[in-house]
Design an enzyme around this catalytic site. Structure first.
Site, PDB file in Angstrom:
ATOM      1  N   GLU A  47       0.845  -1.188   0.000  1.00 57.26           N
ATOM      2  CA  GLU A  47       0.000   0.000   0.000  1.00 57.26           C
ATOM      3  C   GLU A  47       0.882   1.240   0.000  1.00 57.26           C
ATOM      4  O   GLU A  47       1.942   1.276   0.628  1.00 57.26           O
ATOM      5  CB  GLU A  47      -0.882  -0.004   1.257  1.00 57.26           C
ATOM      6  CG  GLU A  47      -1.813   1.192   1.370  1.00 57.26           C
ATOM      7  CD  GLU A  47      -2.608   1.209   2.666  1.00 57.26           C
ATOM      8  OE1 GLU A  47      -3.691   1.823   2.686  1.00 57.26           O
ATOM      9  OE2 GLU A  47      -2.147   0.609   3.668  1.00 57.26           O
ATOM     10  N   LYS A 105      -9.671   1.598  -2.524  1.00 59.10           N
ATOM     11  CA  LYS A 105      -9.891   1.054  -1.181  1.00 59.10           C
ATOM     12  C   LYS A 105     -11.264   1.464  -0.647  1.00 59.10           C
ATOM     13  O   LYS A 105     -11.624   2.651  -0.652  1.00 59.10           O
ATOM     14  CB  LYS A 105      -8.780   1.568  -0.260  1.00 59.10           C
ATOM     15  CG  LYS A 105      -8.822   1.051   1.167  1.00 59.10           C
ATOM     16  CD  LYS A 105      -7.647   1.641   1.940  1.00 59.10           C
ATOM     17  CE  LYS A 105      -7.622   1.195   3.393  1.00 59.10           C
ATOM     18  NZ  LYS A 105      -6.487   1.823   4.120  1.00 59.10           N
ATOM     19  N   CYS A 143      -5.148  -3.174   2.665  1.00 57.50           N
ATOM     20  CA  CYS A 143      -4.894  -2.955   4.091  1.00 57.50           C
ATOM     21  C   CYS A 143      -6.132  -3.115   4.972  1.00 57.50           C
ATOM     22  O   CYS A 143      -6.539  -4.236   5.272  1.00 57.50           O
ATOM     23  CB  CYS A 143      -4.251  -1.578   4.281  1.00 57.50           C
ATOM     24  SG  CYS A 143      -3.372  -1.393   5.861  1.00 57.50           S
TER      25      CYS A 143
END
Length: 272
Positions: free
Chosen positions: A41, A113, A155
């Site tokens: 990330e 995300k 993440c």
């Protein structure tokens, strides 16, 4: 067997240096026989000073770097799963965007995300990702990679089983989970969550991670992992610093696990 490579990084506040490190890793990974390189990330820019970072994000930097890395992937004949980078979006905020660049010159596949990391930690650390970042809304897969269908997550997405259930329903062969996990949460939950998600989806989970002390003052956990569909850790790169790791993926194990534990086939909708 399909060989992949993971780049564990300590990304800083200068995108040029981070990009150069990724290019060098791509060359080393290709030389080592890897078909895909996975990065963490925020591989190109990890900077908690959002005002300082905004100049690069809001300009031509992200698009130019994606084009540059895509050209390098084509030259080397290796796919690049660029864990994520910040890009400007129409809302005036940024998106935390994964980009999959194929060596065969296909169009990049992108995923924004979905889950924002807004938290107060017992260590005193405070994170409000939603202040600057727009949450994504779509579940995304890359349909044609060297080992089949690849699901994309980033993440904090790791903590939300519904996303991985959706990727399991799409019969992903592997799921990428690039990350910049904090040290306290990494020590407590990183390994167990990644193993659980691999078991739930009956898929490989590939998690390239940030590691160590960064220029912007944060510390990240490291331990880039590859977990197989049975939940066994095939690769753990530890927390000693940046490095390149290789792992051989046995695609036959996916069908073997799904035959032994047919949880995807047996899943039922639960009324809310």
């Amino acid at each position: 067997m399909t060989r992949i490579a993971l780049l564990q990084m300590t990304s800083g506040i200068e995108p040029e240096g981070n990009g150069t490190a990724i290019e060098a890793a791509m060359a080393e990974a290709a030389e080592g026989g890897a078909r895909i390189l996975f990065t963490p990330e925020m591989a190109l820019l990890l900077d908690r000073d959002r005002r300082r970072a905004a100049e690069w994000i809001g300009g031509e930097g992200p698009a130019a770097m994606i084009a540059r890395l895509g050209e390098r992937a084509r030259d080397l004949g290796i796919d690049l799963a660029l864990g994520s980078l910040p890009v400007a979006v129409s809302s005036g905020k940024f998106a935390n965007r994964s980009v999959y660049l194929a060596a065969d010159e296909g169009s990049p596949v992108t995923y924004d995300k979905i889950h924002m990391f807004d938290v107060e930690l017992s260590t005193g650390e405070s994170w409000r990702e939603s202040n600057a970042y727009e949450a994504g809304r779509e579940v995304i897969t890359v349909e044609d990679t060297p080992f089949g269908r690849l699901g994309l997550a980033v993440c904090y997405d790791l903590r939300f089983p519904a996303l991985f259930g959706a990727l399991g329903d799409r019969r992903c062969d592997a799921i990428a989970v690039p990350a910049a996990f904090t040290v306290p949460t990494g020590e407590a939950h990183w390994h167990v969550l990644l193993r659980a998600r691999a078991i739930e989806a009956s898929a490989f989970v590939i998690a390239a991670a940030q590691v160590g002390a960064h220029e912007d003052g944060r510390d990240t956990y490291g331990h880039s992992l590859v977990v197989d569909p049975w939940g066994e850790v095939l690769l753990d790169m530890g927390d000693k610093g940046p490095s390149l790791g290789f792992c051989d993926i046995d695609l036959a194990s996916i069908d073997e696990v799904r035959a032994q534990v047919p949880s995807l086939a047996n899943r039922r909708e639960i009324a809310k």
